[in-house]
Enzyme design. Structure first.
Site, PDB file in Angstrom:
ATOM      1  N   LYS A  63      -7.521  -0.952   6.686  1.00  0.00           N
ATOM      2  CA  LYS A  63      -6.059  -0.805   6.004  1.00  0.00           C
ATOM      3  C   LYS A  63      -5.885   0.483   6.300  1.00  0.00           C
ATOM      4  O   LYS A  63      -6.706   1.376   6.413  1.00  0.00           O
ATOM      5  CB  LYS A  63      -6.279  -0.823   4.428  1.00  0.00           C
ATOM      6  CG  LYS A  63      -5.040  -0.305   3.631  1.00  0.00           C
ATOM      7  CD  LYS A  63      -5.034  -0.773   2.233  1.00  0.00           C
ATOM      8  CE  LYS A  63      -5.902   0.283   1.134  1.00  0.00           C
ATOM      9  NZ  LYS A  63      -5.563   1.814   1.160  1.00  0.00           N
ATOM     10  N   GLU A  88       1.506   1.079  -4.027  1.00  0.00           N
ATOM     11  CA  GLU A  88       1.082   1.653  -5.143  1.00  0.00           C
ATOM     12  C   GLU A  88       1.949   2.555  -5.644  1.00  0.00           C
ATOM     13  O   GLU A  88       2.666   3.408  -5.073  1.00  0.00           O
ATOM     14  CB  GLU A  88      -0.036   2.595  -4.395  1.00  0.00           C
ATOM     15  CG  GLU A  88      -0.979   3.555  -5.400  1.00  0.00           C
ATOM     16  CD  GLU A  88      -2.068   4.280  -4.996  1.00  0.00           C
ATOM     17  OE1 GLU A  88      -2.659   3.917  -3.965  1.00  0.00           O
ATOM     18  OE2 GLU A  88      -2.723   4.938  -5.728  1.00  0.00           O
ATOM     19  N   ASP A 111     -10.744   1.037   4.463  1.00  0.00           N
ATOM     20  CA  ASP A 111      -9.751   1.705   4.671  1.00  0.00           C
ATOM     21  C   ASP A 111     -10.104   2.974   5.760  1.00  0.00           C
ATOM     22  O   ASP A 111     -11.016   3.262   6.021  1.00  0.00           O
ATOM     23  CB  ASP A 111      -9.645   3.026   3.458  1.00  0.00           C
ATOM     24  CG  ASP A 111      -8.562   2.831   2.668  1.00  0.00           C
ATOM     25  OD1 ASP A 111      -7.613   2.038   3.057  1.00  0.00           O
ATOM     26  OD2 ASP A 111      -8.791   3.243   1.476  1.00  0.00           O
ATOM     27  N   GLU A 139      -2.565   3.949   5.682  1.00  0.00           N
ATOM     28  CA  GLU A 139      -1.390   4.513   4.834  1.00  0.00           C
ATOM     29  C   GLU A 139      -0.230   4.615   5.581  1.00  0.00           C
ATOM     30  O   GLU A 139      -0.427   5.409   6.923  1.00  0.00           O
ATOM     31  CB  GLU A 139      -1.887   5.581   4.271  1.00  0.00           C
ATOM     32  CG  GLU A 139      -2.830   5.102   2.980  1.00  0.00           C
ATOM     33  CD  GLU A 139      -3.421   6.117   2.136  1.00  0.00           C
ATOM     34  OE1 GLU A 139      -2.476   7.390   1.946  1.00  0.00           O
ATOM     35  OE2 GLU A 139      -4.183   5.982   1.495  1.00  0.00           O
ATOM     36  N   ASP A 174     -10.745   4.355   0.551  1.00  0.00           N
ATOM     37  CA  ASP A 174     -11.294   5.758   0.778  1.00  0.00           C
ATOM     38  C   ASP A 174     -11.412   6.583  -0.631  1.00  0.00           C
ATOM     39  O   ASP A 174     -11.867   7.695  -0.674  1.00  0.00           O
ATOM     40  CB  ASP A 174     -10.180   6.564   1.779  1.00  0.00           C
ATOM     41  CG  ASP A 174      -8.719   6.600   1.293  1.00  0.00           C
ATOM     42  OD1 ASP A 174      -8.592   5.914   0.343  1.00  0.00           O
ATOM     43  OD2 ASP A 174      -8.062   7.245   1.987  1.00  0.00           O
ATOM     44  N   SER A 175     -10.977   5.632  -1.514  1.00  0.00           N
ATOM     45  CA  SER A 175     -11.209   6.240  -2.968  1.00  0.00           C
ATOM     46  C   SER A 175     -12.691   6.616  -3.348  1.00  0.00           C
ATOM     47  O   SER A 175     -12.841   7.044  -4.371  1.00  0.00           O
ATOM     48  CB  SER A 175     -10.578   5.398  -3.993  1.00  0.00           C
ATOM     49  OG  SER A 175     -10.956   4.017  -3.908  1.00  0.00           O
TER      50      SER A 175
HETATM   51  O1  KIV Z   1      -8.634   3.707  -1.567  1.00  0.00           O
HETATM   52  C1  KIV Z   1      -8.340   2.922  -2.657  1.00  0.00           C
HETATM   53  O2  KIV Z   1      -8.942   2.806  -3.598  1.00  0.00           O
HETATM   54  C2  KIV Z   1      -6.977   2.213  -2.301  1.00  0.00           C
HETATM   55  C3  KIV Z   1      -6.563   1.380  -3.610  1.00  0.00           C
HETATM   56  C4  KIV Z   1      -6.240   2.452  -4.736  1.00  0.00           C
HETATM   57  C5  KIV Z   1      -5.190   0.686  -3.149  1.00  0.00           C
HETATM   58  O3  KIV Z   1      -6.208   2.509  -1.430  1.00  0.00           O
END
Ligand code: KIV
Length: 291
Positions: free
Chosen positions: A110, A179, A81, A112, A42-43
């Site tokens: 994924k 992280e 994500d 959190e 989600d980055s």
């Molecule tokens: O969204 C992302 O890029 C991440 C990584 C930094 C693990 O969750």
């Protein structure tokens, strides 16, 4: 790579390499690399859309980018994500989001944290969808954490971290991202769990590493966290190429005769452009397409 290979790699003592990726052309480059797996993180809200944090990522955005990556890297294992709050509004909403990402081409999702959604993790896993956990600095909780800070720096905090990691493993996660966690805390979790840990800013005693594509390629020049290693100064490479193109356009050196079409009756094979005078960038066109 399939979901079982993550466990095999940890058991065999082989490190797992993961890279984020968000678009088709970057995915093609990753596809031809030795990297083990791709995270459509989600980055992307930041790297692809310019938001200041990950909170603006939506399931629709995640699905669109996942589909592009899946087309560019069809043979890689892709984890997508679940975005901010998509798994905190009840089981139906969580499963709708999972459905969207898996239909777009993800092989796993994924999410959190674990507090308050262990049952949802269990349900996703029991539905046949592999889940990767994410603990330590969880950027979707940025405001709750008081900023993007290193986590688990005290013994008490490491205790909480290990308990949560165990909870995610018990809920059926196949791997866990850690992280921004100090090396010894990450080691404790990695030694305690059977499943592999993948670190970003978590030192070397983890089962693998993940970096953000733009960061490790130097495309985000102002961003210099302690954990980041920049493997190429791509920002500079792109700037140099853009300026060479700009200069060739303005001098008339681009396009050359060989980069221009001839009419069908012309016998003249190579007409040098008057402004070119050997001042071109020297880039050769080898492609036969569009001839
Ligand atoms: O969204 C992302 O890029 C991440 C990584 C930094 C693990 O969750």
């Amino acid at each position: 790579m399939n979901v079982h290979d993550f466990q095999k790699m940890k058991d065999d003592g082989r490190k797992i390499s993961m890279i984020t990726c968000y678009d088709y052309s970057s995915a093609r480059a990753v596809a031809e690399s030795n990297i083990d797996c791709i995270l459509v993180g989600d980055s992307l809200a930041m790297t692809m859309h310019g938001y200041p944090n990950t909170l603006s990522a939506t399931t629709a955005m995640m699905a669109l980018h996942t589909a592009a990556v899946a087309k560019g890297a069809p043979a890689k294992f892709i984890i997508a994500d679940l975005p901010f709050l998509s798994y905190r509004k009840g089981l139906k909403d969580a499963m709708d989001a999972v459905h969207e990402l898996m239909s777009a081409g993800a092989h796993a999702v994924k999410l959190e944290g674990v507090r308050g959604h262990a049952e949802i993790v269990r349900h996703i896993v029991d539905s046949g969808v592999p889940v990767m956990g994410h603990l330590g600095l969880t950027p979707q909780s940025l405001h709750g954490l008081g900023g993007m800070k290193v986590q688990a720096r005290t013994n008490a905090a490491v205790k909480v971290l290990t308990a949560e990691a165990r909870e995610l493993e018990d809920a059926g996660c196949f791997a866990l991202v850690l992280e921004c966690v100090p090396t010894q805390g990450a080691r404790r979790v990695t030694d305690l769990l059977k499943i592999p840990t993948i670190g970003i800013g978590a030192g070397t005693h983890v089962s693998g590493q993940v970096l953000v594509y733009q960061d490790m390629l130097g495309l985000n020049p102002g961003f210099k966290p302690k954990f980041l290693r920049v493997y190429a100064n791509t920002f500079e490479v792109i700037q140099t190429a853009l300026n060479a193109y700009d200069s060739d356009v303005k001098s008339g050196a681009f396009p050359s005769a060989s980069e221009s079409y001839r009419d069908l009756e012309s016998t003249d094979k190579r007409v040098e452009h008057p402004a070119q005078n050997g001042r071109g960038s020297g880039i050769t066109v080898t492609s036969e397409i569009y001839h």
